[in-house]
Design a protein around this motif. Structure first.
Motif, PDB file in Angstrom:
ATOM      1  N   ALA A 253       0.825  -1.212   0.000  1.00 35.56           N
ATOM      2  CA  ALA A 253       0.000   0.000   0.000  1.00 35.56           C
ATOM      3  C   ALA A 253       0.858   1.261   0.000  1.00 35.56           C
ATOM      4  O   ALA A 253       1.874   1.337   0.677  1.00 35.56           O
ATOM      5  CB  ALA A 253      -0.924   0.000   1.212  1.00 35.56           C
ATOM      6  N   VAL A 254       0.399   2.251  -0.768  1.00 35.61           N
ATOM      7  CA  VAL A 254       1.104   3.539  -0.853  1.00 35.61           C
ATOM      8  C   VAL A 254       0.090   4.668  -0.684  1.00 35.61           C
ATOM      9  O   VAL A 254      -0.907   4.724  -1.409  1.00 35.61           O
ATOM     10  CB  VAL A 254       1.835   3.709  -2.203  1.00 35.61           C
ATOM     11  CG1 VAL A 254       2.691   4.967  -2.175  1.00 35.61           C
ATOM     12  CG2 VAL A 254       2.677   2.485  -2.534  1.00 35.61           C
ATOM     13  N   ASN A 255       0.347   5.562   0.260  1.00 36.81           N
ATOM     14  CA  ASN A 255      -0.526   6.722   0.441  1.00 36.81           C
ATOM     15  C   ASN A 255      -0.269   7.761  -0.654  1.00 36.81           C
ATOM     16  O   ASN A 255       0.879   8.041  -0.998  1.00 36.81           O
ATOM     17  CB  ASN A 255      -0.278   7.375   1.804  1.00 36.81           C
ATOM     18  CG  ASN A 255      -1.090   6.723   2.908  1.00 36.81           C
ATOM     19  OD1 ASN A 255      -1.967   5.907   2.645  1.00 36.81           O
ATOM     20  ND2 ASN A 255      -0.779   7.064   4.147  1.00 36.81           N
ATOM     21  N   GLN A 256      -1.357   8.312  -1.191  1.00 36.42           N
ATOM     22  CA  GLN A 256      -1.287   9.375  -2.197  1.00 36.42           C
ATOM     23  C   GLN A 256      -0.309   9.020  -3.340  1.00 36.42           C
ATOM     24  O   GLN A 256       0.542   9.831  -3.725  1.00 36.42           O
ATOM     25  CB  GLN A 256      -0.864  10.710  -1.565  1.00 36.42           C
ATOM     26  CG  GLN A 256      -1.917  11.326  -0.660  1.00 36.42           C
ATOM     27  CD  GLN A 256      -1.940  10.723   0.734  1.00 36.42           C
ATOM     28  OE1 GLN A 256      -0.917  10.649   1.402  1.00 36.42           O
ATOM     29  NE2 GLN A 256      -3.109  10.286   1.175  1.00 36.42           N
ATOM     30  N   LEU A 257      -0.466   7.817  -3.868  1.00 33.78           N
ATOM     31  CA  LEU A 257       0.406   7.347  -4.950  1.00 33.78           C
ATOM     32  C   LEU A 257       0.220   8.215  -6.192  1.00 33.78           C
ATOM     33  O   LEU A 257      -0.899   8.454  -6.646  1.00 33.78           O
ATOM     34  CB  LEU A 257       0.078   5.888  -5.286  1.00 33.78           C
ATOM     35  CG  LEU A 257       0.907   5.240  -6.396  1.00 33.78           C
ATOM     36  CD1 LEU A 257       2.364   5.114  -5.977  1.00 33.78           C
ATOM     37  CD2 LEU A 257       0.332   3.874  -6.747  1.00 33.78           C
ATOM     38  N   LYS A 258       1.329   8.678  -6.753  1.00 37.53           N
ATOM     39  CA  LYS A 258       1.309   9.523  -7.950  1.00 37.53           C
ATOM     40  C   LYS A 258       1.928   8.769  -9.127  1.00 37.53           C
ATOM     41  O   LYS A 258       2.710   7.827  -8.928  1.00 37.53           O
ATOM     42  CB  LYS A 258       2.083  10.822  -7.687  1.00 37.53           C
ATOM     43  CG  LYS A 258       1.487  11.670  -6.575  1.00 37.53           C
ATOM     44  CD  LYS A 258       2.331  12.906  -6.304  1.00 37.53           C
ATOM     45  CE  LYS A 258       1.755  13.729  -5.156  1.00 37.53           C
ATOM     46  NZ  LYS A 258       2.592  14.919  -4.847  1.00 37.53           N
ATOM     47  N   PRO A 259       1.580   9.162 -10.355  1.00 38.11           N
ATOM     48  CA  PRO A 259       2.146   8.490 -11.528  1.00 38.11           C
ATOM     49  C   PRO A 259       3.664   8.457 -11.480  1.00 38.11           C
ATOM     50  O   PRO A 259       4.309   9.462 -11.172  1.00 38.11           O
ATOM     51  CB  PRO A 259       1.632   9.338 -12.699  1.00 38.11           C
ATOM     52  CG  PRO A 259       0.364   9.959 -12.194  1.00 38.11           C
ATOM     53  CD  PRO A 259       0.611  10.224 -10.733  1.00 38.11           C
ATOM     54  N   GLY A 260       4.211   7.280 -11.754  1.00 31.35           N
ATOM     55  CA  GLY A 260       5.662   7.135 -11.756  1.00 31.35           C
ATOM     56  C   GLY A 260       6.249   6.711 -10.425  1.00 31.35           C
ATOM     57  O   GLY A 260       7.428   6.352 -10.349  1.00 31.35           O
ATOM     58  N   GLN A 261       5.463   6.766  -9.361  1.00 32.04           N
ATOM     59  CA  GLN A 261       5.963   6.369  -8.049  1.00 32.04           C
ATOM     60  C   GLN A 261       5.818   4.859  -7.844  1.00 32.04           C
ATOM     61  O   GLN A 261       4.999   4.205  -8.494  1.00 32.04           O
ATOM     62  CB  GLN A 261       5.216   7.118  -6.938  1.00 32.04           C
ATOM     63  CG  GLN A 261       5.527   8.602  -6.886  1.00 32.04           C
ATOM     64  CD  GLN A 261       4.834   9.292  -5.725  1.00 32.04           C
ATOM     65  OE1 GLN A 261       3.819   8.829  -5.213  1.00 32.04           O
ATOM     66  NE2 GLN A 261       5.390  10.425  -5.305  1.00 32.04           N
ATOM     67  N   GLU A 262       6.600   4.317  -6.909  1.00 34.94           N
ATOM     68  CA  GLU A 262       6.592   2.889  -6.623  1.00 34.94           C
ATOM     69  C   GLU A 262       6.620   2.682  -5.113  1.00 34.94           C
ATOM     70  O   GLU A 262       6.836   3.617  -4.349  1.00 34.94           O
ATOM     71  CB  GLU A 262       7.827   2.206  -7.233  1.00 34.94           C
ATOM     72  CG  GLU A 262       7.958   2.362  -8.732  1.00 34.94           C
ATOM     73  CD  GLU A 262       9.281   1.801  -9.236  1.00 34.94           C
ATOM     74  OE1 GLU A 262       9.267   0.955 -10.144  1.00 34.94           O
ATOM     75  OE2 GLU A 262      10.340   2.222  -8.697  1.00 34.94           O
TER      76      GLU A 262
END
Length: 406
Positions: free
Chosen positions: A121-130
């Protein structure tokens, strides 16, 4: 008129009047029965109408991924792939694809990371993030070590034990990484997907070596593990009968022709979530409520963790245990004495067995944690203690890379 005929006439008249009164009474009782039945039917009709409206509304909503119910709004799941194969799986269901990818990459020595939703799980995931998984994959590949991740929400150490015994003979394992999450000691049982491993003879034999393994086999070994649909499982007792065939036909026809029938799992899940939120509202439970240790579950999970570590060390697999990051800019949702005692016990286990232990609970700064929607019946935002942003995953990946290279 002769007396005889007078009496006959009077008798006939009396009988006619009596019959009319009796018929009228029957009609009255019959009318009363209709009215009574009508009163009974009204709440049934209202309930049916409201139920149908509810079903239609739910069936028209976006399908809920109930396995990710623990993830708050604004938090996304990220499962990385490499060269067309998953390097981050969710259990038995996609283990073959992960293993096939490992084989195509040369069947090299591999590191295995297992854990709960904090890993994917990733909070506030943005394009390009991992998240940390692909970061670790690339970092370790540069050193000639393959890397696979498996995570499933609300997991416990009994499940890690079963899954480790399933993966161990299928991979050339060099390193095992396990996060120590205190709340995982409160969970118990083996989910259906992981329980499929209990049919494997090698897994059974491995589990029989420990008391906790025998208990898992006894309590969960009889779980349905075939690829039957839920409807097939419900009809298991009718197998081979005319009723089975007729009910399968009706289920199939209703599923293909009525959206409401197909929406049954969503309805059950929606009701479960609603009851969960109602319970939290009534009891005043929120993320900052203190979660106490559950004695029996804690002991079972600690025994399972020890079984995993001991067997891995015996197989000359390096074990890395770490206290998972948790939000520390507010008071922890645990009884501090219990939480610290758990950490101490895990640290002692690592020292006695020869595993590596690190306390990473404070490694992710407060600004990389977020808020989530309420788990009660209000719209108030709540603190998220377990999931963080991509920047936090980068920090965690760097720390784990150093531990693995020790």
């Amino acid at each position: 008129m002769p007396p005889f005929f007078e009496r006959l006439r009077a008798g006939a008249l009396s009988y006619a009047l009596f019959s009319r009164d009796k018929t009228s009474a029957k009609m009255i009782r019959k009318d009363s029965g209709y009215v009574h039945s009508l009163y009974l039917a009204i709440p049934l009709a209202v309930g049916f109408t409201l139920g149908a409206m509810l079903l239609l509304w739910i069936s028209g909503q976006t399908k809920i991924k109930f396995e990710e119910f623990a993830l708050p709004v604004g938090t996304s799941s990220y499962f990385a792939e490499y060269d067309g194969h998953k390097i981050h799986g969710t259990g038995i269901c996609d283990a073959d694809d992960c293993i096939e990818g490992w084989r195509k990459r040369g069947s090299r020595e591999a590191a295995l990371w297992m854990g709960n939703s904090q890993i994917h799980a990733v909070n506030q995931l943005k394009p390009g993030q991992e998240n940390a998984s692909p970061l670790l994959f690339r970092a370790l590949n540069k050193k000639g070590l393959d890397f696979l991740t498996f995570s499933f929400p609300n997991s416990n150490f009994q499940e890690y034990y079963v899954f480790f015994e399933y993966l161990r003979p299928r991979l050339n394992l060099k390193v095992l990484i396990l996060p120590v999450v205190f709340i995982s000691f409160r969970e118990t049982g083996i989910r259906d997907d992981i329980a499929k491993a209990l049919n494997d003879p090698d897994v059974k034999n491995s589990l029989k070596r420990t008391k906790i393994g025998e208990r898992i086999l006894k309590e969960c070994g009889s779980k349905e593990s075939s690829k039957e649909s839920p409807e097939d499982g419900e009809l298991a007792a009718l197998r081979g009968t005319i009723q089975e065939h007729s009910e399968k036909f009706l289920n199939s026809w209703l599923k293909n022709n009525m959206s409401l029938w197909e929406a049954r799992p969503q309805v059950r899940g929606w009701l479960t979530i609603s009851l969960y939120r109602l319970r939290n509202t009534v009891l005043g439970i929120d993320p900052q409520t203190k979660r106490k240790m559950i004695g029996g579950r804690y002991e079972d999970n600690m025994a399972a963790l020890k079984a995993v570590v001991d067997h891995a060390i015996t197989e000359k697999i390096k074990v890395v245990l770490y206290t998972a990051p948790i939000r520390r800019d507010v008071e922890l949702p645990y009884i501090l004495e219990e939480y610290q005692a758990c950490k101490n016990q895990v640290k002692e286990l690592a020292q006695e067995s020869g595993a590596i232990y690190a306390d990473l609970e404070s490694i992710v700064p407060g600004e990389f944690w977020g808020q989530k929607e309420s788990t009660a019946l209000n719209s108030k935002l709540e603190l998220d203690f377990f999931h963080f942003q991509a920047a936090g995953h980068s920090i965690l990946a760097e720390a784990l890379t150093k531990l693995i290279r020790q």
